[in-house]
Write an enzyme that holds these catalytic residues in place. Structure first.
Site, PDB file in Angstrom:
ATOM      1  N   ARG A 256       0.856  -1.178   0.000  1.00 40.41           N
ATOM      2  CA  ARG A 256       0.000   0.000   0.000  1.00 40.41           C
ATOM      3  C   ARG A 256       0.899   1.236   0.000  1.00 40.41           C
ATOM      4  O   ARG A 256       1.921   1.282   0.692  1.00 40.41           O
ATOM      5  CB  ARG A 256      -0.898   0.041   1.243  1.00 40.41           C
ATOM      6  CG  ARG A 256      -2.091  -0.907   1.181  1.00 40.41           C
ATOM      7  CD  ARG A 256      -3.115  -0.504   0.116  1.00 40.41           C
ATOM      8  NE  ARG A 256      -4.277  -1.370   0.077  1.00 40.41           N
ATOM      9  CZ  ARG A 256      -4.401  -2.460  -0.679  1.00 40.41           C
ATOM     10  NH1 ARG A 256      -3.414  -2.839  -1.487  1.00 40.41           N
ATOM     11  NH2 ARG A 256      -5.515  -3.164  -0.654  1.00 40.41           N
TER      12      ARG A 256
ATOM     13  N   GLU B 185      -4.235   7.479  -5.171  1.00 42.09           N
ATOM     14  CA  GLU B 185      -4.410   6.746  -6.437  1.00 42.09           C
ATOM     15  C   GLU B 185      -5.684   7.200  -7.118  1.00 42.09           C
ATOM     16  O   GLU B 185      -6.681   7.394  -6.434  1.00 42.09           O
ATOM     17  CB  GLU B 185      -4.462   5.233  -6.162  1.00 42.09           C
ATOM     18  CG  GLU B 185      -3.143   4.715  -5.603  1.00 42.09           C
ATOM     19  CD  GLU B 185      -3.144   3.210  -5.341  1.00 42.09           C
ATOM     20  OE1 GLU B 185      -4.126   2.530  -5.691  1.00 42.09           O
ATOM     21  OE2 GLU B 185      -2.144   2.727  -4.778  1.00 42.09           O
TER      22      GLU B 185
ATOM     23  N   HIS C  45      -1.208   0.086  -9.821  1.00 42.77           N
ATOM     24  CA  HIS C  45      -1.867  -0.836  -8.880  1.00 42.77           C
ATOM     25  C   HIS C  45      -2.458  -2.049  -9.617  1.00 42.77           C
ATOM     26  O   HIS C  45      -3.675  -2.268  -9.604  1.00 42.77           O
ATOM     27  CB  HIS C  45      -2.948  -0.116  -8.059  1.00 42.77           C
ATOM     28  CG  HIS C  45      -3.239  -0.825  -6.757  1.00 42.77           C
ATOM     29  ND1 HIS C  45      -3.612  -0.181  -5.604  1.00 42.77           N
ATOM     30  CD2 HIS C  45      -3.201  -2.154  -6.435  1.00 42.77           C
ATOM     31  CE1 HIS C  45      -3.793  -1.073  -4.642  1.00 42.77           C
ATOM     32  NE2 HIS C  45      -3.549  -2.272  -5.117  1.00 42.77           N
TER      33      HIS C  45
HETATM   34  C1  DGY Z   1      -5.443  -6.225  -2.651  1.00 47.57           C
HETATM   35  O1  DGY Z   1      -6.139  -7.221  -2.861  1.00 47.57           O
HETATM   36  O2  DGY Z   1      -5.372  -5.680  -1.573  1.00 47.57           O
HETATM   37  C2  DGY Z   1      -4.654  -5.741  -3.809  1.00 47.57           C
HETATM   38  O3  DGY Z   1      -4.020  -4.545  -3.563  1.00 47.57           O
HETATM   39  C3  DGY Z   1      -5.525  -5.666  -5.049  1.00 47.57           C
HETATM   40  O4  DGY Z   1      -4.683  -5.777  -6.127  1.00 47.57           O
END
Ligand code: DGY
Length: 319
Positions: free
Chosen positions: A235, A264, A283
């Site tokens: 993240r 984002e 992402h």
């Molecule tokens: C998640 O599942 O948390 C991922 O970041 C999605 O790609």
């Protein structure tokens, strides 16, 4: 029963929900704006959402009938779990199915940043390829280098398994020891500071929580080797993005490979976009067709179970 689904999903997933509920699907490619989301959950018994949808106290206050929130992602930092727990709303996510796909992407970012693939491709396309020369676009070796994994969960472990194929030495930090990683990939648990100082590659695989927000800031970046590469497919807010920009600009670390950002989509005036030594992906960690279909099916199953008052197969532990 009624369910609101915040983005169009593969048909089999929607069909599964339609078997038990009336389904309202947000028709646009982007996320519903906050006001629209509030409006659409007003009569909903279930909500299937993505990581781009903020599920906070204000939203829950508009959804008196809601009994289940099913997130199509493993990370649930966009959901106020405490607020859900207070209202007796169960929360589901999609762990496991995206582990290897996300580790593949993290390793791709590691390789692309180390071997300067982004720069190389831009240069070739712009006609900048003069001739072969000794240090032309020379990057760092991946094989036999040291990889530091921050967060030895499922994805961190898969990253380590990939790294072993390159005969990398593996260090990790984690709140708890991971005996499987120590046995299977010979990973050694160290402090964050040791990991930062010793690693040629630092790859982040921890969830975003109050404890990990801003975990990698100016101080941590300063502890890394000037030749080191940072990879973040976890993240964005785990890293202080301004501090990372400055470290990359001043070559205090060599490069970064990023899939996630503090905000984002990454704003087009973000200074990271001015740097050559960072590989930027939008992402897409879990974005293989097969994995996204599996995620949608699990999210649908979790939603249906919650609507029917059954235990969710993948329930998020509530605070
Ligand atoms: C998640 O599942 O948390 C991922 O970041 C999605 O790609």
């Amino acid at each position: 029963m009624r369910a609101f689904v915040t983005r169009d999903l593969p048909a089999p997933a929607l069909d599964r929900i339609r078997n038990v509920a009336e389904v309202d699907v947000w028709p646009e490619p982007g996320p519903p704006p906050a006001a629209a989301l509030r409006e659409r959950v007003r009569d909903a018994d279930g909500l299937l959402c993505l990581l781009t949808d903020l599920v906070d106290e204000a939203l829950l206050a508009c959804a008196p009938r809601l009994r289940v929130v099913s997130q199509m992602a493993v990370g649930v930092d966009n959901i106020d779990l405490a607020a859900c727990a207070r209202r007796g709303i169960v929360v589901g996510n999609t762990p496991g199915v995206l582990t290897e796909t996300t580790a593949d992407l993290a390793f791709a970012l590691l390789m692309a940043a180390a071997r300067r693939l982004g720069e190389a491709e831009r240069l070739l396309r712009s006609g900048g390829w003069g001739s072969w020369s000794p240090l032309f676009l020379a990057g760092s070796d991946i094989h036999h280098a040291t990889l530091g994994i921050v967060g030895m969960g499922r994805i961190g472990f898969e990253m380590a398994r990939r790294a072993r194929g390159f005969e990398m030495r593996i260090l990790y930090t984690s709140p708890r020891p991971c005996p499987d990683a120590e046995r299977d990939v010979h990973a050694r648990r160290v402090t964050l500071n040791e990991l930062l100082q010793e690693s040629d590659f630092v790859s982040l695989h921890c969830p975003l929580t109050p404890a990990t927000r801003g975990l990698i800031g100016a101080h941590e970046l300063a502890a890394m080797k000037p030749t080191a590469v940072l990879v973040n497919a976890a993240r964005g807010a785990v890293v202080d993005q301004r501090a990372l920009f400055e470290a990359l600009r001043d070559r205090r670390i060599a490069a970064a490979g990023l899939d996630v950002y503090e905000s984002e989509p990454l704003p087009m005036d973000d200074p990271l976009l001015t740097l050559g030594n960072v590989v930027l992906a939008p992402h897409i960690g879990s974005a293989s067709v097969a994995t996204r279909i599996r995620m949608a099916m699990i999210a649908a199953d979790n939603l249906v179970a919650g609507l029917q008052g059954r235990p969710l197969q993948y329930a998020v532990a509530m605070p």
